[in-house]
Design a protein around this motif. Structure first.
Motif, PDB file in Angstrom:
ATOM      1  N   ASN A 163       1.132  -5.662 -11.741  1.00  0.00           N
ATOM      2  CA  ASN A 163       2.183  -6.662 -11.488  1.00  0.00           C
ATOM      3  C   ASN A 163       2.042  -7.335 -10.126  1.00  0.00           C
ATOM      4  O   ASN A 163       2.925  -8.082  -9.705  1.00  0.00           O
ATOM      5  CB  ASN A 163       3.573  -6.018 -11.614  1.00  0.00           C
ATOM      6  N   GLY A 164       0.960  -7.013  -9.426  1.00  0.00           N
ATOM      7  CA  GLY A 164       0.676  -7.695  -8.176  1.00  0.00           C
ATOM      8  C   GLY A 164       1.467  -7.188  -6.985  1.00  0.00           C
ATOM      9  O   GLY A 164       1.334  -7.696  -5.869  1.00  0.00           O
ATOM     10  N   GLY A 165       2.288  -6.175  -7.204  1.00  0.00           N
ATOM     11  CA  GLY A 165       3.087  -5.649  -6.096  1.00  0.00           C
ATOM     12  C   GLY A 165       2.320  -4.592  -5.327  1.00  0.00           C
ATOM     13  O   GLY A 165       1.222  -4.187  -5.711  1.00  0.00           O
ATOM     14  N   ALA A 166       2.905  -4.179  -4.209  1.00  0.00           N
ATOM     15  CA  ALA A 166       2.293  -3.088  -3.455  1.00  0.00           C
ATOM     16  C   ALA A 166       2.609  -1.776  -4.164  1.00  0.00           C
ATOM     17  O   ALA A 166       3.606  -1.666  -4.875  1.00  0.00           O
ATOM     18  CB  ALA A 166       2.863  -3.076  -2.048  1.00  0.00           C
ATOM     19  N   VAL A 167       1.741  -0.793  -3.952  1.00  0.00           N
ATOM     20  CA  VAL A 167       1.997   0.543  -4.478  1.00  0.00           C
ATOM     21  C   VAL A 167       2.899   1.271  -3.487  1.00  0.00           C
ATOM     22  O   VAL A 167       2.529   1.449  -2.326  1.00  0.00           O
ATOM     23  CB  VAL A 167       0.675   1.322  -4.647  1.00  0.00           C
ATOM     24  N   GLN A 168       4.065   1.653  -3.948  1.00  0.00           N
ATOM     25  CA  GLN A 168       4.997   2.322  -3.040  1.00  0.00           C
ATOM     26  C   GLN A 168       4.866   3.836  -3.180  1.00  0.00           C
ATOM     27  O   GLN A 168       4.828   4.361  -4.293  1.00  0.00           O
ATOM     28  CB  GLN A 168       6.420   1.895  -3.361  1.00  0.00           C
ATOM     29  N   GLY A 169       4.805   4.509  -2.061  1.00  0.00           N
ATOM     30  CA  GLY A 169       4.731   5.970  -2.078  1.00  0.00           C
ATOM     31  C   GLY A 169       4.905   6.504  -0.670  1.00  0.00           C
ATOM     32  O   GLY A 169       4.942   5.740   0.303  1.00  0.00           O
ATOM     33  N   ALA A 170       5.010   7.823  -0.590  1.00  0.00           N
ATOM     34  CA  ALA A 170       5.184   8.458   0.715  1.00  0.00           C
ATOM     35  C   ALA A 170       3.816   8.656   1.386  1.00  0.00           C
ATOM     36  O   ALA A 170       2.799   8.759   0.710  1.00  0.00           O
ATOM     37  CB  ALA A 170       5.882   9.800   0.545  1.00  0.00           C
ATOM     38  N   TYR A 171       3.815   8.693   2.685  1.00  0.00           N
ATOM     39  CA  TYR A 171       2.670   9.125   3.488  1.00  0.00           C
ATOM     40  C   TYR A 171       1.380   8.324   3.247  1.00  0.00           C
ATOM     41  O   TYR A 171       0.397   8.824   2.682  1.00  0.00           O
ATOM     42  CB  TYR A 171       2.401  10.629   3.273  1.00  0.00           C
ATOM     43  N   ALA A 172       1.373   7.083   3.702  1.00  0.00           N
ATOM     44  CA  ALA A 172       0.196   6.210   3.534  1.00  0.00           C
ATOM     45  C   ALA A 172      -1.061   6.834   4.138  1.00  0.00           C
ATOM     46  O   ALA A 172      -2.174   6.609   3.652  1.00  0.00           O
ATOM     47  CB  ALA A 172       0.458   4.854   4.197  1.00  0.00           C
ATOM     48  N   GLU A 173      -0.896   7.609   5.224  1.00  0.00           N
ATOM     49  CA  GLU A 173      -2.069   8.122   5.947  1.00  0.00           C
ATOM     50  C   GLU A 173      -2.457   9.546   5.540  1.00  0.00           C
ATOM     51  O   GLU A 173      -3.298  10.170   6.181  1.00  0.00           O
ATOM     52  CB  GLU A 173      -1.838   8.036   7.458  1.00  0.00           C
ATOM     53  N   ALA A 174      -1.810  10.066   4.472  1.00  0.00           N
ATOM     54  CA  ALA A 174      -2.223  11.392   3.975  1.00  0.00           C
ATOM     55  C   ALA A 174      -3.616  11.274   3.383  1.00  0.00           C
ATOM     56  O   ALA A 174      -3.938  10.284   2.723  1.00  0.00           O
ATOM     57  CB  ALA A 174      -1.245  11.879   2.917  1.00  0.00           C
ATOM     58  N   GLN A 175      -4.468  12.293   3.650  1.00  0.00           N
ATOM     59  CA  GLN A 175      -5.873  12.217   3.207  1.00  0.00           C
ATOM     60  C   GLN A 175      -6.164  13.189   2.058  1.00  0.00           C
ATOM     61  O   GLN A 175      -5.693  14.330   2.058  1.00  0.00           O
ATOM     62  CB  GLN A 175      -6.810  12.539   4.375  1.00  0.00           C
ATOM     63  N   PHE A 176      -6.981  12.712   1.127  1.00  0.00           N
ATOM     64  CA  PHE A 176      -7.350  13.493  -0.058  1.00  0.00           C
ATOM     65  C   PHE A 176      -8.826  13.278  -0.367  1.00  0.00           C
ATOM     66  O   PHE A 176      -9.418  12.305   0.073  1.00  0.00           O
ATOM     67  CB  PHE A 176      -6.522  13.029  -1.275  1.00  0.00           C
TER      68      PHE A 176
END
Ligand SMILES: NC(=O)c1ccc[n+]([C@@H]2O[C@H](COP(=O)([O-])OP(=O)(O)OC[C@H]3O[C@@H](n4cnc5c(N)ncnc54)[C@H](OP(=O)(O)O)[C@@H]3O)[C@@H](O)[C@H]2O)c1
Length: 273
Positions: free
Chosen positions: A141-154
Motif C-alpha cells: 500500500n506504499g506506506g511505511a512499515v510500522q513496528g518497534a525498535y527500528a535499530e534492533a538487529q537480526f
C-alpha cells in the motif's frame, strides 16, 4: 519413507521437495489434503490420521502440533521409527524461564523427543525471514512499515536453508544428536531489512518506529499471546545496537553459505508487489 508434519508450511514445503529430489519416499501431512497442493510424488495424508506404516524417520514441526510431540512420538515408537528431526528454535539457547516462553516451550519439546530414545536432530533456527511477510500489506500500500525498535538487529534465516538443513539430517547420519543453530549470514536492523525489500521490488520502503506498547497491541491475537508478544518485544529491545549471532552451522550442514536477506527478498518480491 519420511513423514513430514506441517508439510505445507514455510519449511515443510521445501523439505518435501528436497527429499523427493534426493529420491526419498515422502508422506506429507496436512489438515486438508484437498487444498494442500503438495508436490506430485509425495504421498499426502491427514495430520489427524498420521499413518506411520513404512515410516523410518519423521519431521516434527511444532506449528502443526503446538501441544508437543507426544502423540507423534508414541506412534513413531510403536511403528519402529528410527529418527526424529525437530524444528526447534534458537530461543532454546536463551535464558530459561517465564521471560522466555518460546525457548522454554521448545526446550520442553526437545526433552520429550530426547526421552523417546529415538535418534534426534534439533534444528534451532533464529528469526525466520518469512516473518517479514507481515509487512506485505503496508509495503504494497506504499506506506511505511510500522513496528518497534527500528535499530534492533537480526540475522534472518531463509526457509530454504532450514529445509536444506533438515534434509541433510535425514539423508546422512552426520547430524544425529546435533543442535545446529540456523541463522542468516549477516546482521541487519529492522530498518535495513525493510529497505532491502524495497530494493527487491524496485520501490523504496522504509521502517517507521512506533512505541513498543502500540506495537504490542497490534501483535496480540490468535497464537500471539500477551506473554509471547512481551518476550518478542524484550528480545527486540535487547537487540538494539547489538549485532545478531551469525552461526557457521548452516554452511557446515548444507555445504554452501547461508542465503542472504536480499536473496530472500528477491525470492519473495511477488509477495510484496
Ligand atoms: N517464525 C520464526 O521466526 C521461528 C523461529 C524459530 C523457530 N520457529 C519454529 O518454526 C515453526 C514454524 O514453522 P513453519 O514456518 O514451517 O510453519 P508454518 O508455515 O507456520 O506452519 C506449518 C503448517 O502447520 C499446519 N498447521 C498450522 N496450524 C495448525 C494447527 N493448529 N493444527 C495442525 N496443523 C497446523 C499448517 O498446515 P495445513 O494447513 O496444511 O494443515 C501449516 O502449513 C514455529 O512453530 C516454531 O516452532 C519459528
Amino acid at each position: 519413507m519420511i513423514l513430514i508434519t506441517g508439510a505445507t508450511g514455510n519449511v515443510g514445503r521445501h523439505l518435501v521437495t528436497a527429499l523427493l529430489d534426493a529420491g526419498e519416499k515422502v508422506r506429507a501431512l496436512t489438515r486438508d489434503p484437498a487444498t494442500a497442493s503438495l508436490p506430485e510424488g509425495a504421498e499426502v495424508a491427514r495430520t489427524d490420521e498420521m499413518p506411520m506404516d513404512d515410516v523410518e524417520a519423521v519431521f516434527f514441526n511444532p506449528a502443526a502440533s503446538w501441544n508437543g510431540p507426544g502423540e507423534l512420538l508414541e506412534k513413531a515408537a510403536a511403528h519402529g521409527v528410527r529418527r526424529v528431526v525437530m524444528l526447534s528454535s534458537l530461543a532454546c539457547t536463551y535464558e530459561e524461564g517465564p521471560a522466555n516462553p518460546i525457548g522454554t516451550h521448545h526446550l520442553k519439546m526437545e526433552r520429550e523427543v530426547e526421552a523417546s530414545g529415538l535418534e534426534w536432530t534439533f534444528l534451532r533456527p533464529g528469526l525466520f525471514a518469512t516473518n517479514s511477510l507481515v509487512w506485505a500489506d503496508q509495503i504494497r500500500n506504499g506506506g511505511a512499515v510500522q513496528g518497534a525498535y527500528a535499530e534492533a538487529q537480526f540475522s534472518p534465516t531463509h526457509e530454504r536453508d532450514i529445509a536444506d538443513a533438515a534434509a541433510q539430517a535425514f539423508l546422512t547420519d552426520d547430524h544425529v544428536g546435533a543442535k545446529p543453530l540456523l541463522t542468516g549470514p549477516e546482521s541487519l536492523t529492522h530498518a535495513e531489512m525493510v529497505a532491502t525489500v524495497g530494493e527487491a521490488i524496485g520501490r523504496p520502503a522504509r521502517f517507521e518506529e512506533i512505541a513498543p506498547e502500540v506495537a504490542r497491541e497490534r501483535m496480540v491475537g490468535g497464537h500471539m499471546t500477551p506473554q509471547i508478544a512481551d518476550s518478542i518485544l524484550r528480545m527486540q529491545a535487547a537487540a538494539v545496537g547489538v549485532p545478531a549471532l551469525i552461526a557457521p552451522d548452516v554452511e557446515r550442514v548444507i555445504g554452501h553459505p547461508a542465503r542472504t536477506f536480499a536473496q530472500w527478498a528477491a525470492d519473495h518480491a511477488a509477495d510484496f508487489s
